[in-house]
Enzyme design. Structure first.
Site, PDB file in Angstrom:
ATOM      1  N   ASP A   1     -92.304  65.375  -7.220  1.00 59.92           N
ATOM      2  CA  ASP A   1     -91.051  64.773  -6.787  1.00 59.92           C
ATOM      3  C   ASP A   1     -91.158  64.395  -5.312  1.00 59.92           C
ATOM      4  OD1 ASP A   1     -88.464  64.094  -6.215  1.00 59.92           O
ATOM      5  OD2 ASP A   1     -87.643  66.128  -6.418  1.00 59.92           O
TER       6      ASP A   1
ATOM      7  N   ASP B   1     -84.958  64.838  -5.552  1.00 62.88           N
ATOM      8  CA  ASP B   1     -83.853  64.802  -6.531  1.00 62.88           C
ATOM      9  C   ASP B   1     -84.126  65.699  -7.746  1.00 62.88           C
ATOM     10  OD1 ASP B   1     -85.742  63.417  -7.982  1.00 62.88           O
ATOM     11  OD2 ASP B   1     -84.475  61.675  -8.407  1.00 62.88           O
TER      12      ASP B   1
ATOM     13  N   ASP C   1     -91.565  61.452  -9.749  1.00 62.56           N
ATOM     14  CA  ASP C   1     -91.334  60.001  -9.698  1.00 62.56           C
ATOM     15  C   ASP C   1     -92.646  59.260  -9.420  1.00 62.56           C
ATOM     16  OD1 ASP C   1     -91.660  60.411  -6.876  1.00 62.56           O
ATOM     17  OD2 ASP C   1     -89.575  61.090  -6.829  1.00 62.56           O
TER      18      ASP C   1
ATOM     19  N   ASP D   1     -97.090  54.034 -21.630  1.00 60.71           N
ATOM     20  CA  ASP D   1     -96.537  54.470 -22.899  1.00 60.71           C
ATOM     21  C   ASP D   1     -95.467  53.447 -23.287  1.00 60.71           C
ATOM     22  OD1 ASP D   1     -95.668  56.152 -24.998  1.00 60.71           O
ATOM     23  OD2 ASP D   1     -96.009  57.918 -23.756  1.00 60.71           O
TER      24      ASP D   1
ATOM     25  N   ASP E   1     -96.230  54.454 -28.905  1.00 57.95           N
ATOM     26  CA  ASP E   1     -95.480  55.574 -29.446  1.00 57.95           C
ATOM     27  C   ASP E   1     -95.141  55.370 -30.924  1.00 57.95           C
ATOM     28  OD1 ASP E   1     -93.859  58.026 -28.734  1.00 57.95           O
ATOM     29  OD2 ASP E   1     -92.289  56.778 -29.621  1.00 57.95           O
TER      30      ASP E   1
ATOM     31  N   GLU F   1    -100.153  56.285 -31.606  1.00 54.97           N
ATOM     32  CA  GLU F   1     -99.775  57.614 -32.090  1.00 54.97           C
ATOM     33  C   GLU F   1     -99.554  57.518 -33.602  1.00 54.97           C
ATOM     34  OE1 GLU F   1     -96.624  61.078 -30.808  1.00 54.97           O
ATOM     35  OE2 GLU F   1     -95.920  59.074 -31.245  1.00 54.97           O
TER      36      GLU F   1
ATOM     37  N   HIS G   1     -97.259  66.147 -23.992  1.00 54.77           N
ATOM     38  CA  HIS G   1     -95.874  66.498 -23.627  1.00 54.77           C
ATOM     39  C   HIS G   1     -95.049  66.945 -24.842  1.00 54.77           C
ATOM     40  CE1 HIS G   1     -95.806  62.515 -25.224  1.00 54.77           C
ATOM     41  NE2 HIS G   1     -94.491  62.560 -25.311  1.00 54.77           N
ATOM     42  N   ASP G   2     -95.582  66.810 -26.045  1.00 55.70           N
ATOM     43  CA  ASP G   2     -94.873  67.253 -27.256  1.00 55.70           C
ATOM     44  C   ASP G   2     -95.434  68.555 -27.812  1.00 55.70           C
ATOM     45  OD1 ASP G   2     -93.272  64.945 -27.388  1.00 55.70           O
ATOM     46  OD2 ASP G   2     -94.763  63.866 -28.584  1.00 55.70           O
TER      47      ASP G   2
END
Ligand code: TEU
Length: 538
Positions: free
Chosen positions: A21, A25, A29, A98, A194, A245, A309-310
Site C-alpha cells: 500500500d 488507505d 495499489d 487478469d 478468468d 482458468e 488467491h483462491d
C-alpha cells in the site's frame, strides 16, 4: 518442442490489494507494486500476473467489473497503470492482466440496460429465463436471481452481483474482443482468462441430476468455437501469452484448449490438484502429473501451481507449515519448478507465508466463504462448527497482506489494512528472508536461476521412477542429451531411496538442495524430512 518465452517464464502473481500500500488507505495499489518491482526482479521471476484492477464495486475483489476501460480507484488510475507497464518492460519483464469475460458486475452499464426492460437492445447480452433450473452457482444456492422489474430470472455462475454474459450473442463477443484489443494495443503481454471454461451454456438449461456437483457449469459445446474466434480476432495478432482458468477437465479435454495446432489458448490452469485434491495425496498427485504430461507433451503446454488467491497457501495445505516450514516450502518450490509446465509463484510463497485462522467470521472478507457460512447457519448448524469447517479452504488464507517486515501491519500499510495481517509476520517477513542466506527466498532465487540455465527443466521429457512410492518422488527431465534427476522426500521423517539401475550408470553431480550438507556418493540416498535435491546426471 517449439521454444517460446512463455514456456521459459517464471510467473509471479500479484494480488495487488494485498501486496503493498503506497498511500495508506489500507489497500495495496499499482504504485505500491511499482515500488516493489525490483524485489520481484531480484527474485528472478520475469512475468507478472496482475489480478483484476478494472473499475468494480468490488463485491468479489475486482472479479465483478463495471467498466473494462477504467482502473479501480483503490488500485490507482490509467496513468499509474501505464507507468507500471513501462517500468515492468524497462526491467525486461512482462505484464499479463487478469480478465473476466464470463460475467460482469451487476453495476456494469450493459447489465443496467439489460435489466431495464425486456425489449432493451442489451436484453440478450445476458441470460434471462422465465423459470430457473436447479443449478447452484459457485457462491450461492441458486444460479438464478429473480429480477422484479421484468419478472424474469438472470443467470449467474458466481455471486448474484456477477451476471453471466450471453456469449451466444455476437454483439457481446465483438464488444469483448474490442476491449481486449484496447488493452493489448497499450503493449501489455497477455491475459489470464478468468473462468474461461464457463463461457458456453447448454441449450435449454436442463436440470442436473445432482445439483451439488457443479461441474455442469463448465465445458459445454460451443466453447471452443468462441476460443477459436477470440484467437483469430484478437490473440494471434499480438506476441502475447494467454493462460485460461479451466476447471473440471480431463487431460484429454484440457488439450483441446491448448493444443498448438488448434490455436485457442497457450496454456491452462487445470484444477485437478487445487479443486480436487483436498490435502497432500502423493500417489494421486503423481498420477495427475503423469496423465497430464502424457496427454499434453509435444502438443500443448501446462502450468504448475499449488496455490493462488483462491487456494490456501501451499506450505499450509500441502506441506508442513510448522516444524519443517522452510524445508517444506523449498521442497514444494523445487517440485513446481521442475515438473513439466510454466511455474507460478503466488506472492509471499517465496518467503514461505502460511494460511491463517481468524477467530471470527467477522474477520473474513471472502464472499464465497461468507455466503457459504450464512447458508449453513441458516440450516440450523452450529456457527462455530461451520466456521471451523470453512477455515482450512477459505480464500482469505492466501489473501492476507504481504509480510514485508516485522513493524506494525507487517510494513504493508501505514493505515488500517483491508484484511487482517497474519499474526506470524514478526518471524515470517521479507526483511528477515533477505537477510538470511538460507531463507526460502534465496532458495527460490537459486532455483529460478537454475531454470534459466538448465533448459531441461523447461523442455525436458519427464520420467517418474517412483509412481508407487508414498514418500519419495524421483523423476528425470531430459533434453538434448542433458539429464537432471530430482529427488524429493515429501514427508516429516527420513527415508532411504535406492536409485534404480537406470540412474546409477552415470556420475551424478548435485546442483541444488534444501539442506546445507549433503555429501553422498553411494546409490542409496538418505533423505531427511522434506529434503529436496536436483542432480545432474553426466
Ligand atoms: O475463479 C473461478 C473458480 O472457478 C474458482 O472459484 C475455483 O475455486 C477454482 O479454483 C476453479 O475451479 C475465478 C477467480 O479466480 C476468483 O477469484 C473469482 O471469484 C471467480 O473467478 C469469479 O470471477
Amino acid at each position: 518442442m517449439k521454444k517460446t518465452w512463455w514456456k521459459e517464464a517464471v510467473v509471479y502473481q500479484v494480488y495487488w490489494r494485498s501486496f503493498y500500500d503506497s498511500d495508506g488507505d489500507g489497500y495495496g495499489d499499482l504504485q505500491g507494486l511499482m515500488e516493489k518491482l525490483d524485489y520481484i526482479q531480484h527474485l528472478g521471476a520475469n512475468v507478472i500476473w496482475l489480478n483484476p484492477c478494472y473499475q468494480s464495486p468490488d463485491k468479489d475483489n475486482g472479479y465483478d467489473i463495471s467498466d473494462y476501460y477504467q482502473i479501480m480507484d483503490k488500485a490507482g488510475n490509467m496513468k499509474t497503470w501505464e507507468t507500471l507497464l513501462h517500468e515492468v518492460h524497462k526491467r525486461d519483464m512482462k505484464l499479463i492482466m487478469d480478465l473476466v469475460v464470463n460475467h460482469t458486475s451487476d453495476q456494469h452499464p450493459w447489465f443496467l440496460e439489460s435489466r431495464s426492460s425486456k425489449d432493451n437492445p442489451k436484453r440478450d447480452w445476458y441470460i434471462w429465463r422465465d423459470k430457473p433450473n436447479n443449478w447452484r452457482s459457485y457462491f450461492t444456492p441458486s444460479a438464478w436471481e429473480f429480477d422484479k422489474t421484468t419478472g424474469q430470472y438472470y443467470f449467474h455462475s458466481f455471486a448474484i452481483e456477477q451476471p453471466d454474459l450471453n456469449w451466444k450473442n455476437p454483439e457481446v463477443r465483438e464488444a469483448i474482443y474490442e476491449m481486449m484489443r484496447f488493452w493489448l494495443d497499450k503493449g501489455m503481454d497477455g491475459f489470464r482468462l478468468d473462468a474461461i471454461a464457463l463461457l458456453a451454456k447448454p441449450d435449454g438449461f436442463p436440470d442436473a441430476a445432482n445439483p451439488n456437483d457443479i461441474r455442469y457449469l463448465t465445458n459445454h459445446p460451443g466453447l471452443h468455437d468462441y476460443l477459436k474466434e477470440m484467437n483469430e480476432k484478437v490473440f494471434r495478432h499480438y506476441d502475447i501469452f494467454t493462460v485460461g482458468e479451466v476447471a473440471f477437465v480431463t487431460p484429454e479435454e484440457g488439450l483441446k484448449y491448448v493444443a498448438e495446432d488448434r490455436q485457442e489458448l497457450h496454456t491452462l490452469f487445470h484444477f485437478e490438484v487445487c479443486d480436487e485434491m483436498p490435502s497432500w495425496d502423493p500417489l494421486r498427485f503423481k498420477q495427475i502429473q503423469k496423465r497430464w504430461y502424457e496427454a499434453l507433451w509435444g502438443k500443448g503446454w501446462n502450468s504448475q501451481f499449488l496455490n493462488n488467491h483462491d487456494h490456501t497457501r501451499q506450505v499450509t495445505r500441502y506441506g508442513n507449515d510448522q516444524e519443517y516450514r522452510m524445508e517444506s516450502a523449498k521442497l514444494l518450490a523445487t517440485m513446481l519448478h521442475t515438473l513439466p509446465g510454466t511455474p507460478y509463484i503466488y506472492q509471499g510463497e517465496e518467503i514461505g507465508m502460511t494460511g491463517v485462522r481468524f477467530p471470527s467470521i467477522e474477520d473474513y472478507n471472502d464472499i464465497a466463504m461468507k455466503n457459504k457460512y450464512a447458508e449453513e447457519v441458516a440450516k440450523g448448524r452450529d456457527p462455530q462448527e461451520v466456521l471451523e469447517s470453512l477455515q482450512p479452504l477459505s480464500r482469505d488464507n492466501s489473501r492476507t497482506p504481504m509480510q514485508w517486515d516485522d513493524s506494525e501491519q507487517a510494513g504493508f500499510t501505514t493505515g488500517m489494512p483491508w484484511i487482517k495481517i497474519n499474526p506470524n509476520y514478526k518471524t515470517i517477513n521479507v526483511k528477515q528472508a533477505l537477510a538470511d542466506p538460507n531463507s526460502v527466498y534465496h532458495y527460490y532465487r537459486k532455483l529460478i536461476q537454475l531454470r534459466k540455465e538448465r533448459l531441461e527443466m523447461v523442455y525436458g521429457t519427464f520420467c517418474d521412477y517412483t509412481e508407487n512410492e508414498p514418500y519419495i518422488y524421483a523423476y528425470t527431465r531430459e533434453w538434448e542429451g542433458q539429464r537432471l534427476l530430482v529427488v524429493l522426500n515429501h514427508c516429516d521423517h527420513a527415508n532411504h531411496y535406492e536409485l534404480p539401475k537406470a540412474l546409477t550408470a552415470t556420475n551424478r553431480q548435485l546442483l541444488l538442495n534444501n539442506y546445507q550438507d549433503v555429501q553422498e556418493t553411494g546409490n542409496i540416498l538418505h533423505m531427511r524430512p522434506h529434503e529436496a535435491r536436483i542432480y545432474e546426471l553426466e
